[in-house]
Design a protein around this motif. Structure first.
Motif, PDB file in Angstrom:
ATOM      1  N   VAL A 161       0.854  -1.181   0.000  1.00  0.00           N
ATOM      2  CA  VAL A 161       0.000   0.000   0.000  1.00  0.00           C
ATOM      3  C   VAL A 161       0.892   1.234   0.000  1.00  0.00           C
ATOM      4  O   VAL A 161       1.821   1.333   0.813  1.00  0.00           O
ATOM      5  N   LEU A 162       0.601   2.179  -0.898  1.00  0.00           N
ATOM      6  CA  LEU A 162       1.318   3.450  -0.955  1.00  0.00           C
ATOM      7  C   LEU A 162       0.331   4.564  -0.623  1.00  0.00           C
ATOM      8  O   LEU A 162      -0.738   4.659  -1.234  1.00  0.00           O
ATOM      9  N   LEU A 163       0.692   5.394   0.354  1.00  0.00           N
ATOM     10  CA  LEU A 163      -0.164   6.463   0.844  1.00  0.00           C
ATOM     11  C   LEU A 163       0.484   7.801   0.501  1.00  0.00           C
ATOM     12  O   LEU A 163       1.627   8.066   0.896  1.00  0.00           O
ATOM     13  N   LEU A 164      -0.233   8.639  -0.233  1.00  0.00           N
ATOM     14  CA  LEU A 164       0.318   9.912  -0.711  1.00  0.00           C
ATOM     15  C   LEU A 164      -0.449  11.086  -0.092  1.00  0.00           C
ATOM     16  O   LEU A 164      -1.649  11.213  -0.292  1.00  0.00           O
ATOM     17  N   ASP A 165       0.263  11.929   0.648  1.00  0.00           N
ATOM     18  CA  ASP A 165      -0.357  13.084   1.289  1.00  0.00           C
ATOM     19  C   ASP A 165       0.004  14.353   0.522  1.00  0.00           C
ATOM     20  O   ASP A 165       0.973  15.035   0.851  1.00  0.00           O
ATOM     21  N   GLU A 166      -0.746  14.640  -0.546  1.00  0.00           N
ATOM     22  CA  GLU A 166      -0.557  15.822  -1.394  1.00  0.00           C
ATOM     23  C   GLU A 166       0.907  16.024  -1.789  1.00  0.00           C
ATOM     24  O   GLU A 166       1.440  17.127  -1.646  1.00  0.00           O
ATOM     25  N   PRO A 167       1.573  15.004  -2.316  1.00  0.00           N
ATOM     26  CA  PRO A 167       3.006  15.134  -2.581  1.00  0.00           C
ATOM     27  C   PRO A 167       3.356  15.999  -3.782  1.00  0.00           C
ATOM     28  O   PRO A 167       4.533  16.311  -3.975  1.00  0.00           O
ATOM     29  N   PHE A 168       2.376  16.388  -4.586  1.00  0.00           N
ATOM     30  CA  PHE A 168       2.669  17.159  -5.800  1.00  0.00           C
ATOM     31  C   PHE A 168       2.221  18.620  -5.690  1.00  0.00           C
ATOM     32  O   PHE A 168       2.391  19.392  -6.633  1.00  0.00           O
ATOM     33  N   SER A 169       1.640  19.013  -4.580  1.00  0.00           N
ATOM     34  CA  SER A 169       0.978  20.325  -4.494  1.00  0.00           C
ATOM     35  C   SER A 169       1.949  21.499  -4.593  1.00  0.00           C
ATOM     36  O   SER A 169       1.556  22.600  -4.984  1.00  0.00           O
ATOM     37  N   ALA A 170       3.220  21.303  -4.255  1.00  0.00           N
ATOM     38  CA  ALA A 170       4.183  22.404  -4.303  1.00  0.00           C
ATOM     39  C   ALA A 170       4.899  22.507  -5.653  1.00  0.00           C
ATOM     40  O   ALA A 170       5.740  23.384  -5.841  1.00  0.00           O
ATOM     41  N   LEU A 171       4.557  21.636  -6.592  1.00  0.00           N
ATOM     42  CA  LEU A 171       5.248  21.598  -7.875  1.00  0.00           C
ATOM     43  C   LEU A 171       4.517  22.431  -8.924  1.00  0.00           C
ATOM     44  O   LEU A 171       3.316  22.685  -8.808  1.00  0.00           O
ATOM     45  N   ASP A 172       5.244  22.825  -9.965  1.00  0.00           N
ATOM     46  CA  ASP A 172       4.604  23.545 -11.063  1.00  0.00           C
ATOM     47  C   ASP A 172       3.656  22.605 -11.807  1.00  0.00           C
ATOM     48  O   ASP A 172       3.746  21.380 -11.694  1.00  0.00           O
ATOM     49  N   ALA A 173       2.744  23.204 -12.570  1.00  0.00           N
ATOM     50  CA  ALA A 173       1.659  22.445 -13.186  1.00  0.00           C
ATOM     51  C   ALA A 173       2.169  21.347 -14.114  1.00  0.00           C
ATOM     52  O   ALA A 173       1.649  20.226 -14.109  1.00  0.00           O
ATOM     53  N   PHE A 174       3.187  21.647 -14.898  1.00  0.00           N
ATOM     54  CA  PHE A 174       3.694  20.662 -15.855  1.00  0.00           C
ATOM     55  C   PHE A 174       4.333  19.475 -15.135  1.00  0.00           C
ATOM     56  O   PHE A 174       4.055  18.307 -15.454  1.00  0.00           O
ATOM     57  N   THR A 175       5.170  19.767 -14.135  1.00  0.00           N
ATOM     58  CA  THR A 175       5.824  18.702 -13.373  1.00  0.00           C
ATOM     59  C   THR A 175       4.798  17.883 -12.608  1.00  0.00           C
ATOM     60  O   THR A 175       4.887  16.652 -12.536  1.00  0.00           O
ATOM     61  N   ARG A 176       3.813  18.563 -12.036  1.00  0.00           N
ATOM     62  CA  ARG A 176       2.760  17.878 -11.278  1.00  0.00           C
ATOM     63  C   ARG A 176       1.998  16.915 -12.168  1.00  0.00           C
ATOM     64  O   ARG A 176       1.738  15.767 -11.799  1.00  0.00           O
ATOM     65  N   ARG A 177       1.644  17.365 -13.378  1.00  0.00           N
ATOM     66  CA  ARG A 177       0.891  16.517 -14.302  1.00  0.00           C
ATOM     67  C   ARG A 177       1.694  15.269 -14.679  1.00  0.00           C
ATOM     68  O   ARG A 177       1.154  14.158 -14.714  1.00  0.00           O
ATOM     69  N   ASN A 178       2.976  15.449 -14.951  1.00  0.00           N
ATOM     70  CA  ASN A 178       3.810  14.295 -15.314  1.00  0.00           C
ATOM     71  C   ASN A 178       3.903  13.288 -14.171  1.00  0.00           C
ATOM     72  O   ASN A 178       3.817  12.066 -14.382  1.00  0.00           O
ATOM     73  N   LEU A 179       4.059  13.791 -12.949  1.00  0.00           N
ATOM     74  CA  LEU A 179       4.158  12.888 -11.809  1.00  0.00           C
ATOM     75  C   LEU A 179       2.840  12.178 -11.535  1.00  0.00           C
ATOM     76  O   LEU A 179       2.824  10.992 -11.171  1.00  0.00           O
TER      77      LEU A 179
END
Length: 264
Positions: A161-179
């Motif tokens: 099980v992998l639990l993610l607590d908003e790990p992409f929220s501080a990234l720019d939109a393009f990087t966030r989308r790729n991740l």
């Protein structure tokens, strides 16, 4: 992305009657929450700040214990953290004086399985597209690359099980989308059960098979919505995505009682 040998199987997660109170005078933060996630399923916990979604995820991970109720993973009650269920936070929390490979190996070190690192770390670095970065210093990387190292560290012990607590929220939109796209692909390829906390409707639609919308004061599951999109339709540039986004946005707006235009 390359396949990693020794593919784990995702676990069944059951949250049963979970409630939590920090201080009696403030009332419950969470109230009688119950849901399940099937092995290999990706479930998003969507809600505004203060609804208790991060608190809920901490309790699924075993980092905190609920006032009432329980979390059961593959039939075993969660009593604390485990390499079988791993949490990834908003900040990558890397050691800047260590190399990428050394940071990625910390999950194995905490699990007392460093004997696996020589074979395992190259695998997970390849998986997160950092195969050529093993000897680089962590502080030399971009924000998105640092999150990929944190992801590699989380994957190294082969969690169920992998639990993610908003790990992409501080990234720019393009990087966030790729991740977002890559993490879904990795979870699918490994068969992981994935729970992700977010306040972003678009992120929930891109990543999740199901979205649980949490109401606040106290936090409770107010809606359970299945996302009926193929992976090809999750990039946001098509009518099918927009229909699902609009449908979930309306549900979220009704529950949060704010205009849809104020939500992402």
């Amino acid at each position: 992305m390359p396949h990693v040998a020794g593919r784990p199987s995702g676990a069944h997660v059951a949250v049963r009657g979970l409630s939590h109170v920090y201080r009696r005078s403030d009332g419950p933060v969470l109230s009688d929450i119950g849901f399940t996630a099937e092995p290999g399923e990706i479930v998003a916990l969507l809600g505004r700040s203060g609804c208790g979604k991060s608190t809920l995820l901490h309790m699924v991970s075993g980092l905190s214990m609920p006032t009432a109720g329980e979390v059961v993973i593959n039939g075993n009650a969660v009593r604390g953290p485990s390499p079988r269920w791993v949490m990834m936070f908003q900040a990558p929390s890397l050691y800047p004086w260590m190399t990428v490979a050394q940071n990625a190996a910390l999950g194995l070190r905490f699990a007392r399985r460093m004997h696996e690192a020589r074979a395992r770390i190259p695998e997970v670095l390849d998986l997160v597209d950092l195969g050529g970065f093993a000897d680089r210093n962590a502080q030399e990387l971009s924000g998105g690359q640092q999150q990929r190292v944190a992801l590699a560290r989380s994957l190294a012990p082969k969690p169920e099980v992998l639990l993610l607590d908003e790990p992409f929220s501080a990234l720019d939109a393009f990087t966030r989308r790729n991740l977002q796209q890559d993490v879904r692909k990795i979870a699918r390829g490994l068969g992981l059960t994935l729970l992700i906390v977010t306040h972003d409707v678009g992120e929930a639609v891109r990543m999740a098979d199901r979205v649980l919308v949490l109401d606040a004061h106290p936090g409770r599951v107010a809606s359970d919505t299945r996302i009926t999109l193929t992976d090809a339709d999750r990039n946001g540039g098509n009518d099918a995505f927009q229909r699902e986004h609009t449908r979930l946005m309306q549900t979220y707006s009704d529950i949060a009682q704010v205009p849809g235009g104020n939500l992402t």
